[in-house]
Write a protein that holds these residues in place. Structure first.
Motif, mmCIF file in Angstrom:
data_model
loop_
_atom_site.group_PDB
_atom_site.id
_atom_site.type_symbol
_atom_site.label_atom_id
_atom_site.label_comp_id
_atom_site.label_asym_id
_atom_site.label_seq_id
_atom_site.Cartn_x
_atom_site.Cartn_y
_atom_site.Cartn_z
ATOM 1 N N VAL A 36 -54.675 -26.848 34.298
ATOM 2 C CA VAL A 36 -53.800 -25.958 35.059
ATOM 3 C C VAL A 36 -52.376 -26.503 35.075
ATOM 4 N N ALA A 37 -52.242 -27.820 35.203
ATOM 5 C CA ALA A 37 -50.901 -28.412 35.155
ATOM 6 C C ALA A 37 -50.221 -28.109 33.815
ATOM 7 N N ARG A 38 -50.966 -28.211 32.734
ATOM 8 C CA ARG A 38 -50.406 -27.913 31.410
ATOM 9 C C ARG A 38 -49.982 -26.450 31.312
ATOM 10 N N LEU A 39 -50.827 -25.543 31.802
ATOM 11 C CA LEU A 39 -50.489 -24.123 31.763
ATOM 12 C C LEU A 39 -49.263 -23.820 32.620
ATOM 13 N N VAL A 40 -49.195 -24.449 33.791
ATOM 14 C CA VAL A 40 -48.041 -24.264 34.673
ATOM 15 C C VAL A 40 -46.765 -24.770 33.988
ATOM 16 N N LEU A 41 -46.834 -25.939 33.373
ATOM 17 C CA LEU A 41 -45.644 -26.502 32.743
ATOM 18 C C LEU A 41 -45.169 -25.656 31.563
ATOM 19 N N SER A 42 -46.078 -24.887 30.965
ATOM 20 C CA SER A 42 -45.662 -24.004 29.871
ATOM 21 C C SER A 42 -44.710 -22.914 30.347
ATOM 22 N N LEU A 108 -58.600 -18.726 33.858
ATOM 23 C CA LEU A 108 -57.139 -18.634 33.861
ATOM 24 C C LEU A 108 -56.550 -19.023 32.505
ATOM 25 N N GLU A 109 -55.568 -18.238 32.058
ATOM 26 C CA GLU A 109 -54.843 -18.529 30.827
ATOM 27 C C GLU A 109 -53.345 -18.431 31.099
ATOM 28 N N ALA A 110 -52.547 -19.063 30.249
ATOM 29 C CA ALA A 110 -51.091 -19.069 30.419
ATOM 30 C C ALA A 110 -50.516 -17.664 30.412
ATOM 31 N N ALA A 115 -47.353 -12.993 32.689
ATOM 32 C CA ALA A 115 -47.349 -11.619 33.199
ATOM 33 C C ALA A 115 -46.822 -11.561 34.629
ATOM 34 N N LEU A 116 -47.192 -12.534 35.453
ATOM 35 C CA LEU A 116 -46.674 -12.581 36.825
ATOM 36 C C LEU A 116 -45.167 -12.752 36.827
ATOM 37 N N ILE A 117 -44.678 -13.661 35.994
ATOM 38 C CA ILE A 117 -43.236 -13.917 35.940
ATOM 39 C C ILE A 117 -42.488 -12.684 35.443
ATOM 40 N N ALA A 118 -43.058 -12.008 34.442
ATOM 41 C CA ALA A 118 -42.409 -10.811 33.908
ATOM 42 C C ALA A 118 -42.356 -9.689 34.944
ATOM 43 N N ALA A 119 -43.367 -9.621 35.808
ATOM 44 C CA ALA A 119 -43.444 -8.540 36.798
ATOM 45 C C ALA A 119 -42.606 -8.811 38.040
#
Length: 198
Positions: A36-42, A108-110, A115-119
């Motif tokens: 999750v940390a890796r996905l968040v940092l992406s 959960l995937e990146a 999608a959350l950030i785009a919305a």
């Protein structure tokens, strides 16, 4: 261009019903908390905070080489609100939206963070909808996160939405979390987790 934001990973829980630390279960050989940390940092947050509590030493060790700030919640047994308060205090004054997520949604995937950030726009919070519920991962406005100081016990930020309707992005697969052994077996069967018995 990525929206300027910070990020918080809530990873302090004791996994009492599951009987083993969720944070340290693995997917593809990678612990869930590191994944999750890796996905968040992406998503390229300005600050990335992981709040740990139960199993703090083991979880912090796993995160040692990852570019996140680890905060220990000594009050983790009182519930999620104490972790949200710590996160809000650490990010006070930054004025950015904050991506808030957990470690026990193994599907959960990146792309969901993207999608959350785009919305998101700063007129309202943006949450994940699954089946009849809504919750994390979510992007909270700075004004919402600052109100975490009002929370007590085992409650999340839904309490802060009274009278408002957050924007939502649907991801029904994220309804599957890891509360008990049955959830774990289902996640293994779906290919979302390594079999801890092997």
């Amino acid at each position: 261009m990525t929206m300027p934001h910070d990020a918080v990973i809530l990873a302090a829980g004791g996994s009492r019903r599951l009987g083993r630390p969720k944070q340290l279960l693995t997917r593809g050989g990678e612990t869930l908390v590191a994944r999750v940390a890796r996905l968040v940092l992406s998503t390229r947050p300005g600050e990335a905070i992981v709040v740990v509590g139960a199993h703090a030493n083991e979880v912090a060790t796993v995160l040692g080489a990852i570019d996140v700030q680890v905060i220990v919640n000594e009050l983790w047994q009182t519930g999620m609100a104490s972790s949200l308060r710590l996160a809000a205090d650490a990010l006070a004054g930054r004025g950015r939206p904050t991506l808030v997520t957990v470690v026990d949604q193994p599907a959960l995937e990146a792309r969901h963070f993207d999608a959350l950030i785009a919305a998101h726009d700063d007129g309202q919070d943006t949450v994940t909808a699954y089946h009849e519920a809504a919750g994390v991962p979510a992007i909270l406005r700075a004004s919402t996160l600052s109100r975490a100081m009002e929370l007590e016990g085992d409650v999340g930020f839904r309490r802060l939405w009274s009278g408002t309707t957050p924007r939502s992005v649907r991801a029904d697969e994220l309804a599957d979390d890891l509360d008990n052994e049955s959830d774990l077996r289902r996640a293994v069967a779906a290919g979302w987790l390594d079999d801890p018995g092997e």
